[in-house]
Write a protein that holds these residues in place. Structure first.
Motif, PDB file in Angstrom:
ATOM      1  N   LYS A 341       0.766  -1.244  -0.055  1.00  0.00           N
ATOM      2  CA  LYS A 341       0.107  -0.054  -0.141  1.00  0.00           C
ATOM      3  C   LYS A 341       0.880   1.332   0.019  1.00  0.00           C
ATOM      4  O   LYS A 341       0.306   2.250   0.148  1.00  0.00           O
ATOM      5  N   ARG A 342       2.286   1.090  -0.091  1.00  0.00           N
ATOM      6  CA  ARG A 342       3.049   2.190  -0.077  1.00  0.00           C
ATOM      7  C   ARG A 342       2.862   3.249   0.992  1.00  0.00           C
ATOM      8  O   ARG A 342       2.844   4.298   0.830  1.00  0.00           O
ATOM      9  N   CYS A 343       2.593   2.504   2.187  1.00  0.00           N
ATOM     10  CA  CYS A 343       2.442   3.552   3.203  1.00  0.00           C
ATOM     11  C   CYS A 343       4.072   4.007   3.841  1.00  0.00           C
ATOM     12  O   CYS A 343       5.130   3.102   3.722  1.00  0.00           O
ATOM     13  N   ASP A 344       4.103   4.919   4.310  1.00  0.00           N
ATOM     14  CA  ASP A 344       5.530   5.372   5.108  1.00  0.00           C
ATOM     15  C   ASP A 344       5.399   4.879   6.405  1.00  0.00           C
ATOM     16  O   ASP A 344       6.533   4.714   7.048  1.00  0.00           O
ATOM     17  N   LEU A 345       4.415   4.532   7.384  1.00  0.00           N
ATOM     18  CA  LEU A 345       4.556   3.875   8.733  1.00  0.00           C
ATOM     19  C   LEU A 345       3.403   3.024   8.468  1.00  0.00           C
ATOM     20  O   LEU A 345       2.141   3.422   7.830  1.00  0.00           O
ATOM     21  N   LEU A 346       3.362   2.049   9.280  1.00  0.00           N
ATOM     22  CA  LEU A 346       2.241   1.179   9.459  1.00  0.00           C
ATOM     23  C   LEU A 346       2.438   0.775  10.869  1.00  0.00           C
ATOM     24  O   LEU A 346       3.129   0.302  11.517  1.00  0.00           O
ATOM     25  N   VAL A 347       0.975   0.996  11.549  1.00  0.00           N
ATOM     26  CA  VAL A 347       0.812   0.691  12.801  1.00  0.00           C
ATOM     27  C   VAL A 347      -0.054  -0.907  12.946  1.00  0.00           C
ATOM     28  O   VAL A 347      -1.090  -0.889  12.394  1.00  0.00           O
ATOM     29  N   ALA A 348       0.513  -1.841  13.386  1.00  0.00           N
ATOM     30  CA  ALA A 348      -0.053  -3.188  13.695  1.00  0.00           C
ATOM     31  C   ALA A 348      -0.359  -3.453  15.097  1.00  0.00           C
ATOM     32  O   ALA A 348       0.444  -3.053  15.991  1.00  0.00           O
ATOM     33  N   ASN A 349      -1.437  -4.150  15.194  1.00  0.00           N
ATOM     34  CA  ASN A 349      -1.753  -4.892  16.561  1.00  0.00           C
ATOM     35  C   ASN A 349      -2.327  -6.033  16.415  1.00  0.00           C
ATOM     36  O   ASN A 349      -2.965  -6.403  15.406  1.00  0.00           O
ATOM     37  N   ASP A 350      -2.195  -7.125  17.395  1.00  0.00           N
ATOM     38  CA  ASP A 350      -2.669  -8.288  17.330  1.00  0.00           C
ATOM     39  C   ASP A 350      -4.046  -8.058  18.622  1.00  0.00           C
ATOM     40  O   ASP A 350      -3.900  -8.085  19.643  1.00  0.00           O
ATOM     41  N   ASP A 369       8.314   0.794   9.417  1.00  0.00           N
ATOM     42  CA  ASP A 369       8.539   1.668   8.253  1.00  0.00           C
ATOM     43  C   ASP A 369       9.296   0.402   7.288  1.00  0.00           C
ATOM     44  O   ASP A 369       9.225  -0.668   7.577  1.00  0.00           O
ATOM     45  N   SER A 370       9.583   1.219   6.328  1.00  0.00           N
ATOM     46  CA  SER A 370      10.331   0.336   5.135  1.00  0.00           C
ATOM     47  C   SER A 370      11.563  -0.536   5.769  1.00  0.00           C
ATOM     48  O   SER A 370      12.020  -1.471   5.204  1.00  0.00           O
ATOM     49  N   GLY A 371      12.164   0.194   6.735  1.00  0.00           N
ATOM     50  CA  GLY A 371      13.383  -0.492   7.210  1.00  0.00           C
ATOM     51  C   GLY A 371      12.910  -1.499   8.194  1.00  0.00           C
ATOM     52  O   GLY A 371      14.255  -2.149   8.698  1.00  0.00           O
ATOM     53  N   GLY A 372      11.780  -1.779   8.571  1.00  0.00           N
ATOM     54  CA  GLY A 372      11.515  -2.716   9.730  1.00  0.00           C
ATOM     55  C   GLY A 372      10.912  -1.996  10.879  1.00  0.00           C
ATOM     56  O   GLY A 372      10.217  -1.075  10.793  1.00  0.00           O
ATOM     57  N   LEU A 373      11.097  -2.683  12.003  1.00  0.00           N
ATOM     58  CA  LEU A 373      10.419  -2.010  13.175  1.00  0.00           C
ATOM     59  C   LEU A 373      10.903  -0.848  13.701  1.00  0.00           C
ATOM     60  O   LEU A 373      11.971  -0.835  13.768  1.00  0.00           O
ATOM     61  N   VAL A 374      10.084   0.281  14.080  1.00  0.00           N
ATOM     62  CA  VAL A 374      10.383   1.685  14.404  1.00  0.00           C
ATOM     63  C   VAL A 374      10.320   1.593  15.746  1.00  0.00           C
ATOM     64  O   VAL A 374      11.332   2.011  16.578  1.00  0.00           O
ATOM     65  N   GLU A 375       9.288   1.161  16.318  1.00  0.00           N
ATOM     66  CA  GLU A 375       8.854   1.358  17.700  1.00  0.00           C
ATOM     67  C   GLU A 375       8.053   0.053  18.347  1.00  0.00           C
ATOM     68  O   GLU A 375       6.812   0.011  17.457  1.00  0.00           O
ATOM     69  N   ALA A 376       8.216  -0.381  19.336  1.00  0.00           N
ATOM     70  CA  ALA A 376       7.081  -1.319  20.034  1.00  0.00           C
ATOM     71  C   ALA A 376       6.406  -0.465  21.134  1.00  0.00           C
ATOM     72  O   ALA A 376       7.335  -0.155  22.090  1.00  0.00           O
ATOM     73  N   LEU A 377       5.405  -0.304  21.093  1.00  0.00           N
ATOM     74  CA  LEU A 377       4.649   0.363  22.508  1.00  0.00           C
ATOM     75  C   LEU A 377       4.036  -0.602  23.320  1.00  0.00           C
ATOM     76  O   LEU A 377       3.339  -1.510  22.667  1.00  0.00           O
ATOM     77  N   PRO A 378       4.271  -0.767  24.371  1.00  0.00           N
ATOM     78  CA  PRO A 378       3.596  -1.404  25.442  1.00  0.00           C
ATOM     79  C   PRO A 378       2.154  -1.031  25.527  1.00  0.00           C
ATOM     80  O   PRO A 378       1.530  -0.286  24.961  1.00  0.00           O
ATOM     81  N   LEU A 379       1.414  -1.959  26.393  1.00  0.00           N
ATOM     82  CA  LEU A 379      -0.060  -1.550  26.613  1.00  0.00           C
ATOM     83  C   LEU A 379      -0.153   0.089  27.411  1.00  0.00           C
ATOM     84  O   LEU A 379       0.575   0.103  28.344  1.00  0.00           O
ATOM     85  N   MET A 380      -0.746   0.804  26.796  1.00  0.00           N
ATOM     86  CA  MET A 380      -1.338   1.950  26.997  1.00  0.00           C
ATOM     87  C   MET A 380      -2.520   2.501  26.491  1.00  0.00           C
ATOM     88  O   MET A 380      -3.095   1.932  25.682  1.00  0.00           O
ATOM     89  N   SER A 381      -2.982   3.878  26.933  1.00  0.00           N
ATOM     90  CA  SER A 381      -4.272   4.161  26.340  1.00  0.00           C
ATOM     91  C   SER A 381      -4.160   4.615  25.048  1.00  0.00           C
ATOM     92  O   SER A 381      -2.923   4.857  24.459  1.00  0.00           O
ATOM     93  N   LYS A 382      -5.183   4.561  24.263  1.00  0.00           N
ATOM     94  CA  LYS A 382      -5.024   4.987  22.805  1.00  0.00           C
ATOM     95  C   LYS A 382      -4.620   6.380  22.616  1.00  0.00           C
ATOM     96  O   LYS A 382      -4.191   6.659  21.516  1.00  0.00           O
ATOM     97  N   GLY A 383      -5.180   7.311  23.585  1.00  0.00           N
ATOM     98  CA  GLY A 383      -4.524   8.614  23.510  1.00  0.00           C
ATOM     99  C   GLY A 383      -3.080   8.756  23.588  1.00  0.00           C
ATOM    100  O   GLY A 383      -2.395   9.385  22.776  1.00  0.00           O
ATOM    101  N   GLN A 384      -2.521   7.868  24.371  1.00  0.00           N
ATOM    102  CA  GLN A 384      -0.764   7.990  24.311  1.00  0.00           C
ATOM    103  C   GLN A 384      -0.401   7.388  23.196  1.00  0.00           C
ATOM    104  O   GLN A 384       0.761   7.706  22.562  1.00  0.00           O
ATOM    105  N   VAL A 385      -0.850   6.129  22.523  1.00  0.00           N
ATOM    106  CA  VAL A 385      -0.419   5.749  21.269  1.00  0.00           C
ATOM    107  C   VAL A 385      -0.515   6.709  20.252  1.00  0.00           C
ATOM    108  O   VAL A 385       0.353   6.903  19.524  1.00  0.00           O
ATOM    109  N   ALA A 386      -1.620   7.396  20.261  1.00  0.00           N
ATOM    110  CA  ALA A 386      -1.830   8.602  19.322  1.00  0.00           C
ATOM    111  C   ALA A 386      -0.787   9.491  19.292  1.00  0.00           C
ATOM    112  O   ALA A 386      -0.161   9.892  18.421  1.00  0.00           O
ATOM    113  N   ALA A 387      -0.463   9.984  20.699  1.00  0.00           N
ATOM    114  CA  ALA A 387       0.583  10.778  21.102  1.00  0.00           C
ATOM    115  C   ALA A 387       1.923  10.537  20.612  1.00  0.00           C
ATOM    116  O   ALA A 387       2.641  11.241  19.626  1.00  0.00           O
ATOM    117  N   ARG A 388       2.314   9.327  20.587  1.00  0.00           N
ATOM    118  CA  ARG A 388       3.687   8.790  20.144  1.00  0.00           C
ATOM    119  C   ARG A 388       3.722   8.525  18.598  1.00  0.00           C
ATOM    120  O   ARG A 388       4.679   8.864  18.150  1.00  0.00           O
TER     121      ARG A 388
END
Length: 401
Positions: A341-350, A369-388
């Motif tokens: 899909k030619r995304c610049d970033l992709l957010v994935a969750n199980d 991103d195209s280079g692999g994992l950028v960041e793994a975020l632990p359990l947090m509020s969706k607001g905090q995920v959005a901010a990061r």
């Protein structure tokens, strides 16, 4: 950075209250207009006169001590605050906020404010790790409250461990970072899709999915807070849309695609957080289908891929963020989707993980991103995920990708 900002400083009754005086002083020196509320027990450790002298404002302790007849003090303070900082935050105060209690000036004001809240806990190490305290903090995090983590070291009670109030310099730095985040997307145009699409079978029945819209709505709200002009294209959702954004309501995948592509040229960032139906009924009955046969066969046709269409049409200066809700092989599917899909970033969750599925207030995500994992975020509020996530987006926009 803090010039013209009003910081409401809540001081509760712990030995670390003496550090709050330094927080008040440093915030004032940084240009903030600091208003202080103390709990009754906090005054046993530090006199209100200390904070009055440092802030150059009256310190409020008693809910009923109204010094200005033209306003109701707790409402006035709640309204004028740009941010609320509670330092130190005792286990008792954290519990009150989590339960929505209002039995003193500080807890009453916290119920009335709509300003962001930063909490700096300080307590004995065993109190800090107690399941009740941790559950209360988790509840607050799910509501969008941010925490300034306590330090580890020698505590006043003699124990060594986690629970020491973070140093005043770090608390002030956290406040400054908060306001810095608010300007990260200033002048940018951000389009967010959210919620579930609806594919009609007949006038009273449809096919959809479990998406609540909470993740997309949190992103739209956080983007607005960061200064962006936000367009929210939303399907079916279980919560009210955030204020201050342009809301475009759609129903089907085809309607969402038209709404997105027609607005694509003026956007800087496109974030595809909606759960879009992959297929739709080939035919939609004009009238309600009657229950006549023991079986019914429905022919389905594939919906267009909105993210892929955006990826094919976007300009080099535009940034596309996709989402992938998976139940297995998370990294493999995420990388495949990002490339296709030619995304610049992709957010994935199980979505099978506890706290990360549809309808929850929390999430556990991995950002690629195209280079692999950028960041793994632990359990947090969706607001905090959005901010990061939006901090990463702003960083890439600033660096020209």
């Amino acid at each position: 950075m803090l010039n013209g900002k009003t910081v409401l400083l809540g001081v509760s009754g712990g030995i670390a209250a003496y550090k709050a005086a330094a927080v008040c002083s440093k915030l004032t020196q940084a240009g903030a207009d600091v208003r202080v509320i103390m709990t009754e027990s906090a005054t046993k450790f530090v006199a209100p006169l200390t904070f009055q002298t440092l802030s150059r404002h009256d310190v409020i302790v008693d809910t009923f001590d109204e010094k200005d007849a033209s306003v109701v003090s707790h409402i006035d303070l709640a309204d004028r605050a740009d941010v609320v900082v509670i330092a130190p935050a005792t286990a008792n105060v954290i519990g009150k906020i989590a339960l929505g209690l209002a039995d003193d000036m500080l807890s009453t004001t916290l119920l009335a404010t709509t300003a962001p809240i930063l909490v700096a806990p300080a307590m004995n190490v065993h109190m800090y790790t107690h399941p009740a305290v941790q559950a209360n903090m988790q509840k607050l995090a799910e509501r969008g409250v941010r925490f300034i983590e306590p330090g580890t070291g020698q505590l006043a009670c003699g124990y060594v461990g986690k629970g020491r109030l973070e140093e005043p310099e770090e608390i002030v730095a956290a406040v400054e970072r908060f306001f810095q985040e608010k300007r990260l997307l200033e002048g940018k145009h951000v389009l967010v899709t959210a919620g579930a699409t609806v594919e009609r079978i007949d006038p009273v029945r449809y096919l959809t999915n479990d998406s609540s819209g909470k993740m997309g709505y949190a992103i739209a709200e956080e983007a607005r807070r960061m200064g962006a002009s936000v367009t929210l294209v939303t399907g079916k959702a279980s919560i009210a849309a955030p204020t201050g954004v342009t809301v475009v309501k759609v129903e089907s995948a085809l309607e969402m695609m038209e709404a997105v592509l027609s607005r694509l040229p003026e956007q800087d960032v496109i974030i595809k957080a909606a759960a879009v139906a992959d297929y739709r009924p080939a035919e939609q009955a004009e009238h309600k289908i009657k229950k006549n046969e023991d079986e019914m066969t429905m022919r389905m046709v594939k919906n267009p891929d909105i993210a892929q269409a955006v990826g094919e049409r976007k300009k080099p200066s535009q940034l596309l963020v996709g989402f992938a809700a998976e139940t297995q092989h998370l990294e493999t599917f995420a990388q495949e989707k990002l490339k296709k899909k030619r995304c610049d970033l992709l957010v994935a969750n199980d979505v099978t993980m506890e706290g990360a599925g549809f309808g929850t207030d929390t999430n556990v995500v991995r950002i690629y991103d195209s280079g692999g994992l950028v960041e793994a975020l632990p359990l947090m509020s969706k607001g905090q995920v959005a901010a990061r996530l939006l901090t990463l987006v702003a960083d890439r926009l600033g660096k020209g990708r």
